[in-house]
Design an enzyme around this catalytic site. Structure first.
Site, PDB file in Angstrom:
ATOM      1  N   GLY A 172       0.972  -1.119  -0.061  1.00 48.05           N
ATOM      2  CA  GLY A 172      -0.006  -0.004  -0.163  1.00 48.05           C
ATOM      3  C   GLY A 172       0.936   1.327  -0.059  1.00 48.05           C
ATOM      4  O   GLY A 172       2.190   1.204   0.153  1.00 48.05           O
ATOM      5  N   LEU A 183       1.101   3.722   2.123  1.00 56.29           N
ATOM      6  CA  LEU A 183       1.932   3.885   3.478  1.00 56.29           C
ATOM      7  C   LEU A 183       2.946   2.579   3.858  1.00 56.29           C
ATOM      8  O   LEU A 183       4.295   2.801   4.095  1.00 56.29           O
ATOM      9  CB  LEU A 183       1.096   3.959   4.598  1.00 56.29           C
ATOM     10  CG  LEU A 183       1.836   4.306   6.251  1.00 56.29           C
ATOM     11  CD1 LEU A 183       2.709   5.551   6.310  1.00 56.29           C
ATOM     12  CD2 LEU A 183       0.911   4.198   7.000  1.00 56.29           C
ATOM     13  N   ASP A 188      -3.321 -12.320   4.143  1.00 57.24           N
ATOM     14  CA  ASP A 188      -4.627 -11.619   3.975  1.00 57.24           C
ATOM     15  C   ASP A 188      -4.901 -11.447   5.623  1.00 57.24           C
ATOM     16  O   ASP A 188      -5.333 -12.715   6.224  1.00 57.24           O
ATOM     17  CB  ASP A 188      -5.585 -12.647   3.178  1.00 57.24           C
ATOM     18  CG  ASP A 188      -7.108 -11.881   3.263  1.00 57.24           C
ATOM     19  OD1 ASP A 188      -7.235 -11.073   4.040  1.00 57.24           O
ATOM     20  OD2 ASP A 188      -7.677 -12.434   2.198  1.00 57.24           O
ATOM     21  N   ALA A 220      -5.579  -2.204   5.042  1.00 53.94           N
ATOM     22  CA  ALA A 220      -7.038  -1.551   5.457  1.00 53.94           C
ATOM     23  C   ALA A 220      -7.687  -1.749   4.237  1.00 53.94           C
ATOM     24  O   ALA A 220      -7.386  -1.727   2.883  1.00 53.94           O
ATOM     25  CB  ALA A 220      -6.747  -0.338   6.079  1.00 53.94           C
ATOM     26  N   TYR A 221      -9.205  -1.722   4.349  1.00 47.21           N
ATOM     27  CA  TYR A 221      -9.994  -1.581   3.395  1.00 47.21           C
ATOM     28  C   TYR A 221     -10.044  -0.040   3.180  1.00 47.21           C
ATOM     29  O   TYR A 221     -10.818   0.734   4.132  1.00 47.21           O
ATOM     30  CB  TYR A 221     -11.412  -2.055   3.761  1.00 47.21           C
ATOM     31  CG  TYR A 221     -12.401  -1.955   2.537  1.00 47.21           C
ATOM     32  CD1 TYR A 221     -12.763  -3.330   1.914  1.00 47.21           C
ATOM     33  CD2 TYR A 221     -13.059  -0.636   2.263  1.00 47.21           C
ATOM     34  CE1 TYR A 221     -13.970  -3.314   0.849  1.00 47.21           C
ATOM     35  CE2 TYR A 221     -13.943  -0.823   1.165  1.00 47.21           C
ATOM     36  CZ  TYR A 221     -14.271  -1.959   0.758  1.00 47.21           C
ATOM     37  OH  TYR A 221     -15.209  -1.609  -0.357  1.00 47.21           O
ATOM     38  N   THR A 222      -9.468   0.549   2.151  1.00 46.13           N
ATOM     39  CA  THR A 222      -9.658   2.098   2.215  1.00 46.13           C
ATOM     40  C   THR A 222     -10.303   2.695   1.087  1.00 46.13           C
ATOM     41  O   THR A 222     -10.277   4.180   1.018  1.00 46.13           O
ATOM     42  CB  THR A 222      -8.034   2.664   2.108  1.00 46.13           C
ATOM     43  OG1 THR A 222      -7.809   2.005   0.763  1.00 46.13           O
ATOM     44  CG2 THR A 222      -7.097   2.193   2.911  1.00 46.13           C
ATOM     45  N   TYR A 248     -16.627   3.436   6.482  1.00 47.12           N
ATOM     46  CA  TYR A 248     -15.238   3.317   6.401  1.00 47.12           C
ATOM     47  C   TYR A 248     -14.897   3.969   7.808  1.00 47.12           C
ATOM     48  O   TYR A 248     -14.092   3.281   8.621  1.00 47.12           O
ATOM     49  CB  TYR A 248     -14.425   4.114   5.394  1.00 47.12           C
ATOM     50  CG  TYR A 248     -12.970   4.559   5.650  1.00 47.12           C
ATOM     51  CD1 TYR A 248     -12.068   3.480   5.285  1.00 47.12           C
ATOM     52  CD2 TYR A 248     -12.598   5.524   6.028  1.00 47.12           C
ATOM     53  CE1 TYR A 248     -10.571   3.593   5.573  1.00 47.12           C
ATOM     54  CE2 TYR A 248     -11.261   5.796   6.247  1.00 47.12           C
ATOM     55  CZ  TYR A 248     -10.269   4.940   6.097  1.00 47.12           C
ATOM     56  OH  TYR A 248      -9.083   4.996   6.224  1.00 47.12           O
ATOM     57  N   LYS A 265     -13.119   1.428  10.852  1.00 49.18           N
ATOM     58  CA  LYS A 265     -11.839   1.742  11.252  1.00 49.18           C
ATOM     59  C   LYS A 265     -11.732   1.883  12.820  1.00 49.18           C
ATOM     60  O   LYS A 265     -10.995   1.574  13.709  1.00 49.18           O
ATOM     61  CB  LYS A 265     -11.177   2.779  10.820  1.00 49.18           C
ATOM     62  CG  LYS A 265     -10.692   2.993   9.190  1.00 49.18           C
ATOM     63  CD  LYS A 265      -9.778   2.008   9.208  1.00 49.18           C
ATOM     64  CE  LYS A 265      -8.310   2.377   9.609  1.00 49.18           C
ATOM     65  NZ  LYS A 265      -7.032   1.751   9.383  1.00 49.18           N
TER      66      LYS A 265
END
Ligand SMILES: NC(=O)c1ccc[n+]([C@@H]2O[C@H](COP(=O)([O-])OP(=O)(O)OC[C@H]3O[C@@H](n4cnc5c(N)ncnc54)[C@H](OP(=O)(O)O)[C@@H]3O)[C@@H](O)[C@H]2O)c1
Length: 288
Positions: A10, A12, A35, A59-61, A124, A128
């Site tokens: 990703g 970051l 995963d 993360a799911y972003t 989202y 989080k």
């Protein structure tokens, strides 16, 4: 120290792996290798690797898609974080989990502190926050690092999108009633390095210093990049999107200050560093 990074491909994650590799034995795992929704695999890999610290960036972003895909957003951001926290706790590793300004509702007019009331408005943000709650519940040896408006040389982000659009030369409209603090992945990675070397656990807000609207941000991007393009301010209402955005999501850096950590540089300086790095990457990738 041995560091394991989730979400290593990703935006970051890639910067964290490349910086940490200079200082620690660092093992980055992308989604295909680790995963986080697969509890058995997470446990197996973390037991095998026995890291001293886990930097959890996966993360799911997809903020808008999450509104229609609530189940999956929670599976990744809540249960995935639960899996990572449980496995890290089992091997006695510190956990550094990245979170977001979207845990706040954006109705404030002064910066949110680490103790401010959370009230996420989007799926989202809710997912989080659920991830944060699992981390707090499962391990005391945690750093929860909330950040905002992230940009880096890897992955897609506002700066890269604007550079692309700006070069096309067409007039643009950019939202001028949402305020926050841009954050460079390179600067954030440096802070994470410092943070995880300590045992000053807890929740931290980390963003580049200073405040701007997306419109202000776009003007500064074009100014620094030397791109001449017409930019018109617009309202959130004019630019409707599936997920609600916080109107004001400026993060105060009280915990960093109180615990003796450095604050990130002003966002304009971070942008300047990014543009330098990005021109280098563009050259390397031949995308100019
Ligand atoms: N971007 C922002 O503006 C922003 C703002 C505030 C906070 N944050 C937080 O900062 C962290 C890093 O964000 P980012 O900008 O680097 O996001 P990103 O570029 O989307 O990276 C997230 C990575 O997680 C991976 N991932 C997704 N589902 C996974 C799964 N089930 N198992 C393992 N890996 C999975 C993704 O892989 P695929 O590419 O294969 O999906 C992706 O490589 C996240 O925790 C995010 O919530 C980001």
């Amino acid at each position: 120290m041995k560091a394991l990074v989730t979400g290593a491909r990703g935006q970051l994650g890639r910067d964290v792996v490349s910086l940490f590799s200079h200082y620690h034995d660092t093992f980055g795992f992308g989604r295909d290798q680790l995963d986080i929704t697969d509890a058995d695999t997470v446990r197996k890999i973390i037991r095998e690797m026995e890291p001293d610290v886990v930097i959890h960036t996966a993360a799911y972003t997809a903020v808008d898609r999450a509104e229609e895909d609530k189940h999956q957003a929670f599976v990744v951001n809540a249960q995935g974080s639960q899996n990572v926290a449980a496995a890290a706790a089992e091997v006695g590793a510190k956990l550094c989990a990245i979170s977001t300004d979207y845990v706040f509702d954006g109705q404030a007019s002064t910066p949110y502190t680490e103790d401010s009331k959370v009230n996420p408005q989007s799926v989202y943000g809710q997912s989080k926050l659920a991830g944060e709650d699992y981390v707090r519940e499962i391990t005391d040896s945690h750093f929860i690092v909330r950040t905002s408006w992230v940009f880096g040389v890897h992955g897609n982000n506002f700066v890269k999108t604007l550079l692309k659009l700006g070069k096309q030369g067409k007039p643009l409209k950019v939202v001028n009633d949402q305020f926050g603090s841009p954050t460079s992945t390179a600067d954030l990675a440096k802070l994470l390095l410092e943070l995880v070397a300590s045992n000053r656990f807890g929740t931290y807000h980390a963003s580049n210093t200073g405040v701007c609207s997306w419109y202000d941000f776009s003007r500064e991007i074009f100014r620094q990049a030397g791109i001449q393009v017409e930019v018109e301010p617009c309202t959130t209402e004019e630019f409707s999107r599936p997920a609600p955005r916080p109107a004001y999501s400026v993060l105060a850096h009280d915990a960093l200050r109180e615990n003796g950590f450095h604050l990130l540089q002003p966002w304009q300086d971070a942008l300047r560093d990014f543009l330098g790095d990005w021109s280098h990457y563009e050259d390397l990738e031949g995308t100019k």
